[in-house]
Design a protein around this motif. Structure first.
Motif, PDB file in Angstrom:
ATOM      1  N   SER A   2       1.056  -1.357   0.091  1.00  0.00           N
ATOM      2  CA  SER A   2      -0.066   0.142   0.121  1.00  0.00           C
ATOM      3  C   SER A   2       1.072   1.711   0.130  1.00  0.00           C
ATOM      4  N   THR A  10      -3.202   3.455  -3.069  1.00  0.00           N
ATOM      5  CA  THR A  10      -3.252   2.934  -3.950  1.00  0.00           C
ATOM      6  C   THR A  10      -2.822   1.938  -3.706  1.00  0.00           C
ATOM      7  N   GLY A  31      -0.594  -1.765  -5.067  1.00  0.00           N
ATOM      8  CA  GLY A  31       0.292  -2.581  -5.695  1.00  0.00           C
ATOM      9  C   GLY A  31       0.170  -4.058  -4.936  1.00  0.00           C
ATOM     10  N   ASN A  37       3.303  -7.014 -12.445  1.00  0.00           N
ATOM     11  CA  ASN A  37       2.756  -5.388 -11.037  1.00  0.00           C
ATOM     12  C   ASN A  37       1.257  -5.104 -11.219  1.00  0.00           C
ATOM     13  N   TYR A  77      -1.887  -2.033 -10.209  1.00  0.00           N
ATOM     14  CA  TYR A  77      -2.499  -1.068  -9.361  1.00  0.00           C
ATOM     15  C   TYR A  77      -3.494  -1.406  -9.094  1.00  0.00           C
TER      16      TYR A  77
END
Length: 103
Positions: A14, A18, A20, A27, A29
């Protein structure tokens, strides 16, 4: 929107509003809070730091101040969460050991 199986998640991080999501291959988001995701995740995820949730299936090594994942990532473990993280991880590993003995 993209669906991800829980087993694919290595860890979640975090930053602000946001989150991830780190998988073996990408990755991702999204907007939200780690706390909301924590409520949805299975018991084999542990919050080792205010900003990180880790899939215990992916832990290679738990040290006093960090977790090393099988993929080679290093994730911080806060002093205040180390005891709980260690206890939960050892319980998880004991469950795996016992399940293996039952086979």
């Amino acid at each position: 929107m993209q669906l991800i199986r829980f087993d694919e998640i290595l860890y979640m991080e975090s930053s602000g509003h946001t989150v991830g999501v780190r998988t073996r291959t990408k990755n991702l988001y999204c907007y939200g809070s780690l706390g909301k995701f924590k409520e949805l995740l299975p018991e084999y995820f542990v919050q080792c730091h205010k900003s990180y949730l880790v899939n215990m299936k992916e832990i290679r090594c738990l040290e006093r101040n960090c977790i090393s994942t099988i993929q080679g990532d290093r994730i911080p473990v806060s002093k205040s969460r180390y005891g709980d993280t260690r206890e939960r991880y050892f319980r998880y590993m004991e469950g795996i050991r016992l399940a293996g003995e039952m086979k």
